[in-house]
Each structure stands twice: as C-alpha cells, then as structure tokens.
Design an enzyme around this catalytic site. Structure first.
Site, PDB file in Angstrom:
ATOM      1  N   HIS A  17      12.378 -39.017  22.019  1.00 21.25           N
ATOM      2  CA  HIS A  17      11.187 -38.827  21.446  1.00 21.25           C
ATOM      3  C   HIS A  17      10.553 -40.510  21.699  1.00 21.25           C
ATOM      4  O   HIS A  17       8.821 -39.942  21.451  1.00 21.25           O
ATOM      5  CB  HIS A  17      12.084 -38.997  20.261  1.00 21.25           C
ATOM      6  N   LYS A  41      19.683 -30.332   7.911  1.00 17.29           N
ATOM      7  CA  LYS A  41      20.685 -30.726   8.428  1.00 17.29           C
ATOM      8  C   LYS A  41      21.594 -31.962   8.355  1.00 17.29           C
ATOM      9  O   LYS A  41      21.273 -33.124   7.562  1.00 17.29           O
ATOM     10  CB  LYS A  41      20.823 -30.741  10.157  1.00 17.29           C
ATOM     11  N   ARG A  90      10.615 -29.303  24.662  1.00 17.60           N
ATOM     12  CA  ARG A  90      11.919 -28.460  25.813  1.00 17.60           C
ATOM     13  C   ARG A  90      11.798 -27.177  25.780  1.00 17.60           C
ATOM     14  O   ARG A  90      11.833 -26.913  25.093  1.00 17.60           O
ATOM     15  CB  ARG A  90      13.280 -29.535  25.379  1.00 17.60           C
ATOM     16  N   SER A 128      18.590 -35.457  20.119  1.00 24.73           N
ATOM     17  CA  SER A 128      19.942 -36.435  19.428  1.00 24.73           C
ATOM     18  C   SER A 128      21.395 -36.504  18.856  1.00 24.73           C
ATOM     19  O   SER A 128      22.377 -36.673  18.730  1.00 24.73           O
ATOM     20  CB  SER A 128      19.022 -36.493  17.915  1.00 24.73           C
TER      21      SER A 128
END
Ligand code: ADP
Length: 170
Positions: A17, A41, A90, A128
């Site tokens: 990040h 989430k 990504r 993460s």
C-alpha cells in the site's frame, strides 16, 4: 489542482500500500488515503487504529492526508472535490474485481477517473490478509509492513486467532 483519493480497508497497511501511496503522491497535487470504516469483510483493527497506523507511515509524505470514509467512494470524492481514484493492481488477484468496480464507478460518476498503478514485483503477492496469516503462525513480517504495524499485529495476535477460529468454525 488535482486531488486523488486512494481508498482501501488497510487492515493493516502494508509496504505494498505504501509503495502505491508514495508513487501516487508524486503524480497528484494532493492525495487522500481514505480508510473504509466498515468494509464488507471482518476487520482486525478498528478504524481509529487503521488511521493511526497509516498516519504514522505516511508522515514523510507532505501532500498526503489520511481520513476515514463510509458509503460510496464516489460520493466521498465529490465531497472532497477529488477527480481521481487510485487503486493498486497485483498481477493475478486484482484485475477482475478492480475492472468491475471501475466500470460501476464510471457509470455512477463519469467525471471521476480511476487510475491503477501496477504493484512492484516484490509486492505482487503481498496482502493484508497474508500478513495476518503469517503473523498468526509466528512468521516474520518485518519486510512486509512498517515496524509499528508489526508491533501492533503482535499485540493483536490473541484477537486475530479468535477471528480465525471463528471463520474456520463457520
Ligand atoms: P480493499 O478492501 O479495498 O481491497 P485493501 O486495503 O485490501 O482494500 O487494498 C486497497 C488497495 O490497495 C486496492 O486497490 C488493492 O488492490 C491495493 N493493494 C493491496 N495490496 C497491494 C500491494 N501489495 N501492492 C499494490 N497494491 C496493493
């Protein structure tokens, strides 16, 4: 003046990040890192903890500001007079989801552009959730997150294990 918003859950912020934030800060006059208060989430860190960790990590970036947001990101952008949404991409995991969200945001707010920056090679597989998994198994996360985030994760290990066992149990 071009204002960009980089939204995310940042639960917690990783070096991936921060790489995107540092690169975006060079492209735009002002960059707001917008921390999603209640993402869909389960989060490990409270919004205040996520804000504090990000603020410390971004302190050297003079045109970066860290704020919380809830609701639609395009509404937040309009309130902040931001013209651009920044996202990190990504190679394998992000494209489809980011494309879907970008098209939806474009139809809701045609005046806002989504700019995706490609993740650096070394951060392609950094997320993460992976950081939390490695930390919970006792692995070293020193190269993956800033030192203050690594300490915060250590302190949250009992809670993390609780969440993980809840998820396994359904
Ligand atoms: P979200 O819940 O919105 O996916 P994240 O905090 O997981 O929030 O990610 C925020 C943004 O940062 C997303 O665009 C995501 O693709 C990007 N991102 C996450 N990890 C990396 C990384 N290692 N390298 C580059 N971009 C990343």
């Amino acid at each position: 003046m071009t204002v960009a918003v980089y939204p995310g859950s940042f639960d917690p912020v990783t070096n991936g990040h921060l790489d995107i934030a540092g690169r975006a800060a060079k492209l735009f006059d002002r960059l707001i890192l917008a921390v999603f208060e209640t993402p869909p989430k389960a989060v490990l860190f409270s919004v205040q903890e996520r804000l504090d960790m990000l603020r410390l990590a971004c302190a050297p970036l003079h045109n970066v500001q860290v704020e919380a947001f809830s609701g639609l990101i395009i509404d937040y952008c309009r309130r902040e007079r931001a013209q651009v949404i920044v996202r990190g991409l990504r190679m394998t995991s992000d494209f489809e989801r980011e494309f879907e969200m970008a098209l939806m945001n474009k139809s809701l707010a045609p005046e806002i552009e989504v700019v995706c920056l490609m993740a650096r090679t070394e951060y392609q597989f950094l997320s993460s959730s992976l950081v939390k998994e490695v930390a919970s198994l006792g692995g070293s996360i020193d190269n993956l997150v800033p030192p203050h985030v690594a300490s915060a994760l250590q302190a949250k290990l009992p809670r993390l294990k609780e969440i993980q066992s809840g998820q396994k149990g359904g």
